[in-house]
Design a protein around this motif. Structure first.
Motif, PDB file in Angstrom:
ATOM      1  N   ILE A  85       0.838  -1.198   0.000  1.00 14.13           N
ATOM      2  CA  ILE A  85       0.000   0.000   0.000  1.00 14.13           C
ATOM      3  C   ILE A  85       0.873   1.248   0.000  1.00 14.13           C
ATOM      4  CG2 ILE A  85      -1.719   1.317   1.311  1.00 14.13           C
ATOM      5  CD1 ILE A  85      -2.849  -1.184   0.063  1.00 14.13           C
ATOM      6  N   ILE A  86       1.927   1.227   0.823  1.00 14.39           N
ATOM      7  CA  ILE A  86       2.840   2.367   0.888  1.00 14.39           C
ATOM      8  C   ILE A  86       3.487   2.592  -0.471  1.00 14.39           C
ATOM      9  CG2 ILE A  86       5.000   3.204   1.905  1.00 14.39           C
ATOM     10  CD1 ILE A  86       4.206   1.768   4.487  1.00 14.39           C
ATOM     11  N   ARG A  87       3.932   1.486  -1.085  1.00 18.25           N
ATOM     12  CA  ARG A  87       4.589   1.617  -2.387  1.00 18.25           C
ATOM     13  C   ARG A  87       3.611   2.118  -3.447  1.00 18.25           C
ATOM     14  NH1 ARG A  87       6.699  -1.887  -5.238  1.00 18.25           N
ATOM     15  NH2 ARG A  87       5.710  -3.795  -4.546  1.00 18.25           N
ATOM     16  N   LEU A  88       2.372   1.683  -3.379  1.00 19.86           N
ATOM     17  CA  LEU A  88       1.383   2.134  -4.357  1.00 19.86           C
ATOM     18  C   LEU A  88       1.133   3.633  -4.225  1.00 19.86           C
ATOM     19  CD1 LEU A  88      -0.749   1.845  -6.521  1.00 19.86           C
ATOM     20  CD2 LEU A  88      -2.354   1.093  -4.774  1.00 19.86           C
ATOM     21  N   VAL A  89       0.924   4.119  -3.006  1.00 17.92           N
ATOM     22  CA  VAL A  89       0.654   5.543  -2.807  1.00 17.92           C
ATOM     23  C   VAL A  89       1.867   6.368  -3.228  1.00 17.92           C
ATOM     24  CG1 VAL A  89       0.150   7.328  -1.105  1.00 17.92           C
ATOM     25  CG2 VAL A  89      -1.041   5.141  -0.992  1.00 17.92           C
ATOM     26  N   ASN A  90       3.071   5.907  -2.843  1.00 12.25           N
ATOM     27  CA  ASN A  90       4.282   6.626  -3.247  1.00 12.25           C
ATOM     28  C   ASN A  90       4.420   6.656  -4.765  1.00 12.25           C
ATOM     29  OD1 ASN A  90       4.826   6.988  -0.581  1.00 12.25           O
ATOM     30  ND2 ASN A  90       6.518   5.545  -0.472  1.00 12.25           N
ATOM     31  N   LEU A 116     -11.313  -2.829  -5.087  1.00 14.12           N
ATOM     32  CA  LEU A 116     -12.094  -2.071  -4.108  1.00 14.12           C
ATOM     33  C   LEU A 116     -11.690  -2.390  -2.678  1.00 14.12           C
ATOM     34  CD1 LEU A 116     -14.369   0.007  -3.900  1.00 14.12           C
ATOM     35  CD2 LEU A 116     -15.993  -1.888  -3.811  1.00 14.12           C
ATOM     36  N   LYS A 117     -11.179  -3.605  -2.446  1.00 12.31           N
ATOM     37  CA  LYS A 117     -10.822  -3.984  -1.072  1.00 12.31           C
ATOM     38  C   LYS A 117      -9.646  -3.161  -0.533  1.00 12.31           C
ATOM     39  CE  LYS A 117      -7.829  -7.826  -2.507  1.00 12.31           C
ATOM     40  NZ  LYS A 117      -7.634  -9.284  -2.457  1.00 12.31           N
ATOM     41  N   TYR A 118      -8.899  -2.479  -1.432  1.00 12.72           N
ATOM     42  CA  TYR A 118      -7.773  -1.658  -0.987  1.00 12.72           C
ATOM     43  C   TYR A 118      -8.179  -0.207  -0.749  1.00 12.72           C
ATOM     44  CZ  TYR A 118      -4.930  -5.638  -2.364  1.00 12.72           C
ATOM     45  OH  TYR A 118      -4.396  -6.889  -2.467  1.00 12.72           O
ATOM     46  N   ARG A 119      -9.481   0.082  -0.852  1.00 15.35           N
ATOM     47  CA  ARG A 119      -9.942   1.456  -0.690  1.00 15.35           C
ATOM     48  C   ARG A 119      -9.527   2.041   0.657  1.00 15.35           C
ATOM     49  NH1 ARG A 119     -16.117   1.717   0.184  1.00 15.35           N
ATOM     50  NH2 ARG A 119     -15.351   0.854   2.149  1.00 15.35           N
ATOM     51  N   ASP A 120      -9.903   1.384   1.734  1.00 18.15           N
ATOM     52  CA  ASP A 120      -9.625   1.924   3.073  1.00 18.15           C
ATOM     53  C   ASP A 120      -8.129   1.984   3.383  1.00 18.15           C
ATOM     54  OD1 ASP A 120     -12.294   2.362   3.480  1.00 18.15           O
ATOM     55  OD2 ASP A 120     -12.635   0.504   4.581  1.00 18.15           O
ATOM     56  N   PRO A 121      -7.333   0.939   3.047  1.00 18.62           N
ATOM     57  CA  PRO A 121      -5.888   1.057   3.301  1.00 18.62           C
ATOM     58  C   PRO A 121      -5.230   2.212   2.553  1.00 18.62           C
ATOM     59  CG  PRO A 121      -6.484  -1.242   2.943  1.00 18.62           C
ATOM     60  CD  PRO A 121      -7.695  -0.429   2.634  1.00 18.62           C
ATOM     61  N   ILE A 122      -5.624   2.436   1.291  1.00 19.28           N
ATOM     62  CA  ILE A 122      -5.032   3.532   0.521  1.00 19.28           C
ATOM     63  C   ILE A 122      -5.374   4.881   1.149  1.00 19.28           C
ATOM     64  CG2 ILE A 122      -5.160   4.780  -1.678  1.00 19.28           C
ATOM     65  CD1 ILE A 122      -5.432   2.037  -3.059  1.00 19.28           C
ATOM     66  N   ILE A 123      -6.641   5.063   1.493  1.00 15.46           N
ATOM     67  CA  ILE A 123      -7.062   6.346   2.074  1.00 15.46           C
ATOM     68  C   ILE A 123      -6.438   6.538   3.451  1.00 15.46           C
ATOM     69  CG2 ILE A 123      -9.064   7.629   2.930  1.00 15.46           C
ATOM     70  CD1 ILE A 123     -10.639   6.326   0.581  1.00 15.46           C
ATOM     71  N   SER A 124      -6.321   5.458   4.228  1.00 12.81           N
ATOM     72  CA  SER A 124      -5.674   5.565   5.546  1.00 12.81           C
ATOM     73  C   SER A 124      -4.213   5.961   5.408  1.00 12.81           C
ATOM     74  CB  SER A 124      -5.795   4.236   6.296  1.00 12.81           C
ATOM     75  OG  SER A 124      -7.141   3.966   6.625  1.00 12.81           O
ATOM     76  N   ARG A 125      -3.539   5.407   4.402  1.00 11.13           N
ATOM     77  CA  ARG A 125      -2.136   5.754   4.180  1.00 11.13           C
ATOM     78  C   ARG A 125      -2.002   7.249   3.859  1.00 11.13           C
ATOM     79  NH1 ARG A 125       2.935   6.026   5.452  1.00 11.13           N
ATOM     80  NH2 ARG A 125       4.259   6.546   3.701  1.00 11.13           N
TER      81      ARG A 125
END
Length: 592
Positions: A207-212, A253-262
């Protein structure tokens, strides 16, 4: 899977408790899966394990050694995903993909591959060794870093509308940017993230790598905004490039909350609060070649029907143009504008919708005026860029620090030039005009469609017409249009009658050769690269002042201004078309 498989083998008496303990001990020391460990220790054969799983879960087993697989079907799943989950596609029938798996209960693997391929997944059981052999055989000629392995398009991004796993998306975006996602550094303020937060982050590396990687990709493509949007059955990420939103990817869609939390963690926002809007800021630092760049991101979180939408505005001081000759002014318009901002007192108003480049024009103006013997003070909401030698104040309405209150304080600070980010109400307008009439130069913005309309906006706010007429030096309406890509621009055949209909006169229509971009790698296939301004500069003359005092209509003010040499936004756009800077479509889109 280890415990479940061990229990199954014990239940069917395929292994003894002692053999299972021996295998588990070996596995703890050497790693690997329990099934492969049992085979290595010659306790069981691959076929024995697949037979047990097949019976237990009602899933057919398959001996991959007896099949020649279709490489095009195998590569529907990227190599890294096949290795991660120990799976390989063996066949496709319409919208159903048959997937050989060592663990048919791994719903995460099936879910990721379903999203990635858009196909329904039907599992079959195969041995771990056989799947590994097939991965080596069918992927050996494909580098794991190629676009075909990741299932992405020629831009290195997931195809628009496709679903990709978060890890694959992160890697694909990293390929595009050419910089690893882990190399971005969030510059902390005085507050620190607690140890528990850091521990949680480290457990969500993809998730961190995706947002970065999203941030890097947006910076590399020159995006001004990143939109992360949740919907009922999908999630979408879009970049605004040159004023136009472009779909980039659609994570599961299951990564919605982790991405927004990051994103919330990076912006120092409340992760637990999901019912109210939140605003924050991220400062990111990264290496570009041998140069360290810092980017500010303004983060806005808004609760929507299916989750929180995130918009991140990228504020790159490196992309700020402070040279007024490069903004797009015609030479005579630039002379009028510079003459107005160099007067010792009075008001200059820039008008236009959000995103039309008003802030850039204001910053360019005060940068020209910034001298050691001049006191420049600005009231902004928010302060987008820090300018050396200028006193900038962040307006905070929630604590009573409004534009009006800041302006009152400015007048006690011996200013020469005052910049008001926006005139929003009658109180701010009144103080700004009084400042302009008492020996100060005031620069500000309004939201109106054209320059003459600004006069009536101020009058409608309650300002007396004689005060408006006396204080105004110049009104400037502006828009931003996309530049035709210099690398792929070519003539666009347009008949003279069509040009006349757009606003060209007959003689000019015969000479004008409009340009458009056919699309290339440099412009990402859009035909446009960068933006240029269209300007409508109304220089206040004595005739116009008298008309304002007499209560003239916007139409009459416009006619008089045009007769005195003002170019309308449409005429400014047509001039840019004649110069080959932009296309007819862009001018029609932004002007009337």
């Amino acid at each position: 899977m280890a415990i479940r498989l061990g229990e199954l083998l014990l239940r069917e008496k395929r292994v003894t408790p002692a053999q299972l303990q021996e295998a588990l001990a070996y596995q703890r020391t050497n790693g690997g899966r329990l099934g492969s460990t049992l085979v290595k220790l010659n306790i069981l054969r691959d076929e024995d394990i697949t037979a047990v799983l097949s019976r237990q879960y009602g899933v057919p087993s398959i001996n991959l050694a007896e099949f020649d697989l279709d490489p095009s079907i195998v590569r529907l799943v990227p190599m890294e995903t096949a290795m991660k989950y120990n799976v390989i596609p063996v066949g496709r029938n319409g919208t159903t993909l048959t997937l050989a798996m060592t663990d048919p209960t791994n719903v995460f693997a099936m879910d990721d591959i379903k999203f990635m391929t858009g196909l329904h997944v039907e599992p079959v059981v195969a041995s771990e060794a056989a799947i590994r052999d097939c991965i080596g055989k069918y992927f050996e000629k494909t580098s794991p870093n190629t676009n075909s392995s990741f299932g992405v398009n020629g831009n290195g991004l997931a195809a628009v509308g496709s679903k990709v796993s978060v890890d694959v998306a992160a890697r694909a975006l990293e390929d595009l940017s050419g910089i690893g996602g882990e190399e971005i550094e969030v510059v902390a303020d005085s507050e620190e993230i607690d140890a528990a937060s850091l521990e949680r982050q480290s457990g969500e590396a993809p998730i961190i790598r995706l947002v970065n990687a999203l941030l890097f990709s947006a910076i590399q493509r020159g995006a001004s905004d990143i939109h992360v949007e949740p919907y009922e059955k999908e999630m979408r990420v879009r970049f605004r490039v040159d004023g136009i939103l472009q779909a980039v990817m659609s994570p599961p869609l299951k990564y919605r909350d982790p991405i927004i939390s990051r994103i919330k963690i990076m912006a120092r926002l409340d992760i637990a609060e999901k019912r109210l809007p939140q605003d924050g800021r991220i400062k990111a630092r990264f290496n570009e070649g041998n140069r360290i760049r810092e980017i500010d991101l303004r983060v806005s979180i808004l609760p929507t029907l299916f989750g929180e939408k995130v918009v991140m505005r990228l504020l790159d001081s490196g992309g700020l143009r402070l040279d007024m000759t490069k903004l797009g002014f015609q030479s005579d318009e630039l002379v009028k504008f510079e003459r107005a901002i160099r007067k010792p007192w009075g008001m200059v108003i820039i008008t236009g919708p959000t995103g039309s480049g008003k802030t850039n024009t204001l910053y360019s103006s005060i940068s020209q005026l910034n001298q050691p013997n001049v006191n420049i003070m600005t009231a902004e909401d928010p302060v987008e860029f820090n300018l050396l030698g200028i006193n900038q104040v962040q307006v905070r309405e929630n604590i009573g620090l409004s534009f009006a209150n800041v302006l009152r304080s400015f007048l006690r600070q011996d200013p020469n030039i005052i910049l008001v980010g926006e005139i929003r109400d009658a109180e701010t307008a009144s103080i700004a005009i009084k400042a302009a009439l008492t020996g100060h130069l005031v620069l500000s913005t309004l939201h109106t469609n054209d320059a003459p309309s600004s006069v009536h906006r101020l009058v409608n706010m309650g300002i007396e017409p004689f005060l408006v007429a006396s204080s105004l030096n110049l009104l400037c309406a502006q828009r931003l249009v996309r530049r035709v890509c210099e690398n792929c621009k070519e003539p666009q055949p347009v008949a003279p009658p069509q040009l006349i209909e757009l606003g060209f006169d007959a003689a000019r229509a015969e000479k004008t050769k409009p340009m458009h971009g056919k699309g290339c790698k440099k412009c990402n296939g859009t035909g446009y690269k960068g933006r240029v301004g269209l300007f409508e500069v109304l220089d206040m003359s004595e005739t116009l002042r008298e008309m304002i005092i007499a209560g003239a209509s916007v139409m009459d003010l416009r006619k008089t201004a045009i007769s005195e040499g003002m170019l309308t936004l449409r005429q400014s756009g047509l001039q840019k078309v004649a110069d080959g800077a932009t296309s007819i479509e862009e001018v029609v889109r932004e002007t009337m």
